[in-house]
Design a protein around this motif. Structure first.
Motif, PDB file in Angstrom:
ATOM      1  N   PRO A 195      -2.827   9.117  45.757  1.00 13.27           N
ATOM      2  CA  PRO A 195      -3.410   7.870  45.470  1.00 13.27           C
ATOM      3  C   PRO A 195      -4.166   7.809  44.248  1.00 13.27           C
ATOM      4  O   PRO A 195      -4.198   6.669  43.802  1.00 13.27           O
ATOM      5  CB  PRO A 195      -4.875   8.232  46.449  1.00 13.27           C
ATOM      6  N   GLY A 196      -4.289   8.966  43.342  1.00 16.33           N
ATOM      7  CA  GLY A 196      -4.676   8.671  41.957  1.00 16.33           C
ATOM      8  C   GLY A 196      -6.113   8.061  41.666  1.00 16.33           C
ATOM      9  O   GLY A 196      -6.824   7.599  42.581  1.00 16.33           O
ATOM     10  N   ILE A 197      -6.148   8.010  40.499  1.00 15.67           N
ATOM     11  CA  ILE A 197      -7.386   7.205  39.717  1.00 15.67           C
ATOM     12  C   ILE A 197      -7.142   6.201  38.856  1.00 15.67           C
ATOM     13  O   ILE A 197      -6.089   6.474  37.960  1.00 15.67           O
ATOM     14  CB  ILE A 197      -8.499   8.261  39.403  1.00 15.67           C
ATOM     15  N   THR A 198      -7.689   5.137  38.919  1.00 17.34           N
ATOM     16  CA  THR A 198      -7.244   4.252  37.772  1.00 17.34           C
ATOM     17  C   THR A 198      -8.488   3.379  37.131  1.00 17.34           C
ATOM     18  O   THR A 198      -9.549   3.763  37.660  1.00 17.34           O
ATOM     19  CB  THR A 198      -6.519   2.697  38.382  1.00 17.34           C
ATOM     20  N   GLY A 208      -5.541  -1.278  46.960  1.00 11.92           N
ATOM     21  CA  GLY A 208      -5.236  -0.159  46.292  1.00 11.92           C
ATOM     22  C   GLY A 208      -4.507   0.621  47.566  1.00 11.92           C
ATOM     23  O   GLY A 208      -3.807   0.185  48.521  1.00 11.92           O
ATOM     24  N   VAL A 209      -4.559   1.901  47.420  1.00  8.09           N
ATOM     25  CA  VAL A 209      -3.925   3.023  47.990  1.00  8.09           C
ATOM     26  C   VAL A 209      -5.065   3.636  49.001  1.00  8.09           C
ATOM     27  O   VAL A 209      -5.980   4.044  48.013  1.00  8.09           O
ATOM     28  CB  VAL A 209      -2.964   4.020  47.725  1.00  8.09           C
ATOM     29  N   GLN A 212      -7.656   6.001  46.993  1.00  9.62           N
ATOM     30  CA  GLN A 212      -7.265   5.797  45.534  1.00  9.62           C
ATOM     31  C   GLN A 212      -8.874   5.827  44.889  1.00  9.62           C
ATOM     32  O   GLN A 212      -9.722   4.991  45.513  1.00  9.62           O
ATOM     33  CB  GLN A 212      -6.473   4.748  45.207  1.00  9.62           C
ATOM     34  N   TYR A 214     -11.217   4.165  41.670  1.00  9.62           N
ATOM     35  CA  TYR A 214     -11.207   3.193  40.261  1.00  9.62           C
ATOM     36  C   TYR A 214     -12.474   3.220  39.460  1.00  9.62           C
ATOM     37  O   TYR A 214     -13.614   3.399  40.312  1.00  9.62           O
ATOM     38  CB  TYR A 214     -11.225   1.955  41.050  1.00  9.62           C
ATOM     39  N   SER A 224     -14.099   3.385  45.706  1.00 11.61           N
ATOM     40  CA  SER A 224     -12.989   4.069  46.277  1.00 11.61           C
ATOM     41  C   SER A 224     -12.499   3.060  47.577  1.00 11.61           C
ATOM     42  O   SER A 224     -13.371   2.565  48.094  1.00 11.61           O
ATOM     43  CB  SER A 224     -13.740   5.427  47.294  1.00 11.61           C
ATOM     44  N   TYR A 225     -11.189   3.311  47.528  1.00 10.39           N
ATOM     45  CA  TYR A 225     -10.520   2.375  48.376  1.00 10.39           C
ATOM     46  C   TYR A 225     -10.454   2.953  49.899  1.00 10.39           C
ATOM     47  O   TYR A 225      -9.687   3.932  49.893  1.00 10.39           O
ATOM     48  CB  TYR A 225      -9.050   1.956  48.067  1.00 10.39           C
TER      49      TYR A 225
END
Length: 227
Positions: A195-198, A208-209, A212, A214, A224-225
């Protein structure tokens, strides 16, 4: 289940109050004097000076008076009429006399010796004939033994001998050591992305996923999604 961005807090705390200005510290002591610097390079050569004026024409060399002896010359210093700087010469009439042909100059208080004008030594005469050979001298003692001579050069290599017979077969050898590890296998397939971080400016504007994260870089808020 519907997923949406949910704020989880902020990474940025509130701004603190401005601290008071600190007091001025005490004046430090004077440091030690530094070492003397290296001598600078030599400056350029100055221009040549102007040529001086031409000097007056000198008087030609001339003997003002001839004396028969040094004593007569000294006695006539005050009354011989020779000007200061004038030259006089001693002529005793005897070439073997040490004072004959000596040149003097009249100084401020006496005559001063300059040089001896006697003739130079004659040229070296021709070499005479070689004299008769003298009788032979007695036989000399035997000389000491000379040092050993240098070692001679290395001789040529001899011819190669005949080939020897084959040797008997040796016993079976021990088991060899384990061989080296095999080559590295092929690279595996690429895994699924996490999922990562943006990061962005302001709240997230699109989906988002799940899982994931942000981060709003302007406020420091983390989202957080999730469902």
């Amino acid at each position: 289940m519907a997923y949406t961005w949910k704020p989880k807090g902020s990474l940025k705390g509130p701004k603190g109050d401005k601290g008071e200005t600190g007091s001025v510290g005490p004046k430090g002591e004077v440091g030690p004097q530094g070492p003397q610097g290296a001598q600078g390079p030599v400056g350029p050569k100055g221009d040549a000076g102007k040529q001086g004026p031409k000097g007056d024409k000198g008087e030609p060399f001339a003997v003002a008076k001839v004396y028969a002896s040094v004593s007569a010359m000294n006695a006539g210093y005050a009354s011989d009429g020779v000007a200061q700087g004038g030259f006089v010469v001693i002529e005793t009439g005897n070439p073997e006399d040490a004072d004959n042909s000596k040149l003097y100059v009249k100084g401020t208080a006496k005559y001063e010796f300059l040089t001896d004008l006697s003739g130079a030594q004659g040229m070296k005469g021709e070499r005479g004939e070689t004299g008769a050979q003298g009788p032979a001298g007695p036989k000399g003692d035997q000389g000491i033994q000379g040092p050993a001579g240098l070692q001679g050069p290395k001789g040529d290599a001899g011819e190669q001998g005949p080939k020897g017979e084959a040797g008997a077969v040796g016993p079976k050898g021990d088991k060899g050591e384990t061989g080296a590890a095999g080559a590295k296998g092929d690279k595996g397939d690429k895994g699924e992305p996490g999922p990562g971080i943006t990061f962005g400016s302001g709240a997230p504007q699109s989906g988002g996923v799940p899982g994931q994260a942000y981060v709003d870089v302007t406020t420091g808020t983390v989202y957080s999604y999730e469902g």
